[in-house]
Design an enzyme around this catalytic site. Structure first.
Site, short mmCIF file in Angstrom:
data_model
loop_
_atom_site.label_atom_id
_atom_site.label_comp_id
_atom_site.label_asym_id
_atom_site.label_seq_id
_atom_site.Cartn_x
_atom_site.Cartn_y
_atom_site.Cartn_z
N HIS A 247 43.38 65.76 66.68
CA HIS A 247 44.13 64.66 66.09
C HIS A 247 43.55 63.36 66.62
O HIS A 247 43.05 63.29 67.75
CB HIS A 247 45.61 64.74 66.49
CG HIS A 247 46.37 65.83 65.82
ND1 HIS A 247 47.67 65.67 65.41
CD2 HIS A 247 46.03 67.10 65.49
CE1 HIS A 247 48.10 66.79 64.86
NE2 HIS A 247 47.11 67.67 64.90
N GLU B 198 45.01 60.69 67.75
CA GLU B 198 45.65 60.22 68.98
C GLU B 198 45.16 60.98 70.20
O GLU B 198 44.86 60.37 71.24
CB GLU B 198 47.19 60.38 68.89
CG GLU B 198 47.82 59.67 67.74
CD GLU B 198 48.01 60.53 66.51
OE1 GLU B 198 49.05 60.38 65.84
OE2 GLU B 198 47.12 61.36 66.20
N CYS C 132 52.61 62.85 65.50
CA CYS C 132 53.36 64.11 65.40
C CYS C 132 53.98 64.41 66.77
O CYS C 132 53.73 63.71 67.76
CB CYS C 132 52.42 65.24 64.97
SG CYS C 132 51.24 65.76 66.24
N CYS D 199 51.36 64.84 69.53
CA CYS D 199 50.74 63.58 69.94
C CYS D 199 51.74 62.65 70.62
O CYS D 199 51.40 61.93 71.55
CB CYS D 199 50.08 62.91 68.75
SG CYS D 199 48.65 63.85 68.13
#
Length: 153
Positions: free
Chosen positions: A46, A48, A76, A79
């Protein structure tokens, strides 16, 4: 946020869900990243998490207490947890994520008694960020690729 948006555009061009992130420390960008789950074949790639990892390496430590994360989509739950655990100072995000968001979308980690919680600011460049997501998933559907990851914005 405009720098995070540039990262999201890179993800879009690569066929990745268009999420971009940058971490700013003392007014300077110390890391930047975009989603790479499809190209990297890894669920952890991801934007992040990649930005947090790069910032830790650049700064030589895991505590990002002076770090501000700018990300084009509400983080999410995974994260959001990484933001808490890395001691990110502030999170600024663009579009809200009602299906996976961890700071108010599907869950809100702010409601738990962690020993650290970043300040959260949503809706920064929201329309541009949301529009990029809509275009990405519209293109997927148009090309007959239903991945099941459509985000309702």
């Amino acid at each position: 946020m405009s720098e995070a948006y540039k990262e999201a555009l890179t993800a879009f061009e690569l066929g990745e869900v268009p999420v971009g992130a940058v971490i700013v420390w003392d007014g300077e960008i110390v890391s930047r990243a975009h989603n790479r789950r499809e190209t990297g074949k890894n669920a952890l790639y991801h934007a992040e998490l990649s930005a947090i990892d790069a910032a830790c390496r650049a700064l030589g430590g895991w505590r990002l207490h002076k770090g501000d994360l700018f990300v084009t989509l509400e983080p999410c739950v995974m994260c959001a947890g990484a933001c808490v655990n890395s001691r990110i100072r502030r999170v600024y995000y663009g579009a809200h994520d009602i299906r996976f968001g961890g700071f108010g979308g599907v869950a809100d980690l702010r409601g738990y008694a962690f020993n650290h919680m970043p300040d959260i600011y949503g809706g920064i460049m929201e329309e541009e960020c949301a529009d990029l997501m809509r275009r990405f998933f519209k293109n997927l559907r148009k090309n007959g690729k239903n991945t099941g990851m459509e985000i309702l914005i």
